[in-house]
Design an enzyme around this catalytic site. Structure first.
Site, short mmCIF file in Angstrom:
data_model
loop_
_atom_site.label_atom_id
_atom_site.label_comp_id
_atom_site.label_asym_id
_atom_site.label_seq_id
_atom_site.Cartn_x
_atom_site.Cartn_y
_atom_site.Cartn_z
N ILE B 77 22.95 64.75 -1.17
CA ILE B 77 23.01 66.17 -1.49
C ILE B 77 21.67 66.56 -2.10
CG2 ILE B 77 24.15 67.84 -3.02
CD1 ILE B 77 26.27 66.82 -1.30
N CYS B 78 21.06 67.63 -1.61
CA CYS B 78 19.77 68.05 -2.17
C CYS B 78 19.93 68.59 -3.59
CB CYS B 78 19.14 69.12 -1.30
SG CYS B 78 17.72 69.88 -2.10
N VAL B 79 19.13 68.08 -4.50
CA VAL B 79 19.29 68.43 -5.92
C VAL B 79 19.00 69.91 -6.21
CG1 VAL B 79 16.96 67.61 -6.55
CG2 VAL B 79 18.72 67.78 -8.30
#
Lengths: 143, 119
Positions: B77-79
Site C-alpha cells: 500500500i502506498c504510504v
C-alpha cells in the site's frame, strides 16, 4: 501452507523506459496530483521517463492556475520541478537518464490551447507519434 | 512471465480491484509469477481490515490476503496515498504492508510487464 514472500527485488543496474500518461483535469479528482508524485519518485531512480499529457490531462500544465477560491492546493508549480529534472538530465553527463515532456496535439487543439498556454516547455506530438512512443516503452503508468 | 500489478481503485466502488484480483489469480495459477501488487490512489482501501461487505458478497480485502499468502505475493500500500485516506498500520488487513512509491518503480524494473488496473 503459506508461500514465502519476497519484499526486495534485485534491480541493480536495471534501467527502463517509463511513460506516465496524464489523462485527467487537475482538480476535479486526485489522479493528477498523485500521478505527479509518481513521476517525481521515478527521478530518484534515474529512469528514462516520458511524461505525457492527453485528453483533459493537458489542463494540468496550463499557465496561471489559481486554486484559492476552490480551497485546494495549487500543485502546478511542481511541474516546473519536472522541467528542471529534465533539464538536469539533458545537461549533466553524469545523469544517465532521458526525460521527455509531451502533449498530444488533438487533445490540445480540441480544447483551444496552444503550446504557449503551458507553463513548461513541451513537445507536441500527433497521436500516431505518441502511439509509437508508447509502444517503445517498458512500463506505462496511466491515470 | 513475471507480472507487476498496480491497483488504482478501491474495492466494491469500482471494478478495477476485482479484475486485478482475477488477473493475478489466473496468472499465478497459470504458472506465471506476480511478485508484488502495488496499491495506489483509492486502491489503498483494498487493505482496510475494517471493511465489512455483506455476507453474500465477495470480500476483496480477504481474497487479496489469501491469494498473497498462497502464492507469496507482496501486497504493498502506498504510504502517501494511504495517509491521505486514513489508511494506517492499525487498520491494515493481513497480508498487506505499507511502503513508499519507490516500490512501484522497483516493481516496474523487476518484472517483464506492469499491468495497471484503474479508471
Amino acid at each position: 501452507m503459506n508461500a514465502e514472500i519476497a519484499t526486495e527485488f534485485d534491480t541493480e543496474g536495471v534501467q527502463k523506459n517509463f511513460m506516465f500518461v496524464n489523462r485527467k483535469a487537475p482538480y476535479g479528482s486526485i489522479y493528477a496530483l498523485e500521478a505527479l508524485e509518481m513521476v517525481l519518485i521515478s527521478a530518484a531512480f534515474e529512469q528514462n521517463a516520458v511524461i505525457a499529457f492527453i485528453d483533459d490531462g493537458v489542463y494540468q500544465i496550463v499557465k496561471g492556475q489559481d486554486t484559492k477560491a476552490a480551497g485546494m492546493k495549487n500543485f502546478s508549480p511542481t511541474f516546473g520541478v519536472i522541467e528542471m529534472e529534465k533539464e538536469d538530465a539533458d545537461e549533466d553527463p553524469d545523469i544517465d537518464m532521458v526525460w521527455r515532456i509531451v502533449v498530444e496535439r488533438d487533445s490540445m487543439e480540441q480544447r483551444g490551447l496552444t503550446a504557449e498556454d503551458f507553463s513548461i516547455a513541451v513537445e507536441v506530438l500527433d497521436s500516431a507519434e505518441l502511439a509509437d512512443l508508447m509502444n517503445a516503452q517498458d512500463v506505462v503508468l496511466s491515470a | 512471465m513475471k507480472f507487476g500489478v498496480m491497483v488504482n481503485e478501491g474495492p466494491f466502488t469500482h471494478q478495477a480491484s476485482d479484475t486485478a484480483y482475477r488477473f493475478t489469480k489466473a496468472a499465478v495459477e497459470g504458472g506465471h509469477q506476480v511478485p508484488r501488487v502495488f496499491f495506489y490512489f483509492d486502491g489503498v482501501n483494498n487493505g482496510n481490515k475494517l471493511s465489512e461487505p455483506q455476507a453474500d458478497d465477495r470480500n476483496l480485502v480477504k481474497l487479496w490476503g489469501e491469494l498473497a499468502a498462497a502464492h507469496g505475493i507482496d501486497l504493498v500500500i502506498c504510504v502517501a496515498a494511504a495517509l491521505r485516506r486514513g489508511m494506517k498500520d492499525e487498520i491494515l488487513a493481513e497480508g498487506f504492508r505499507i511502503s513508499g512509491l519507490g516500490q512501484l518503480v522497483e516493481l516496474g524494473l523487476a518484472t517483464d510487464r506492469t499491468v495497471v488496473f484503474g479508471d
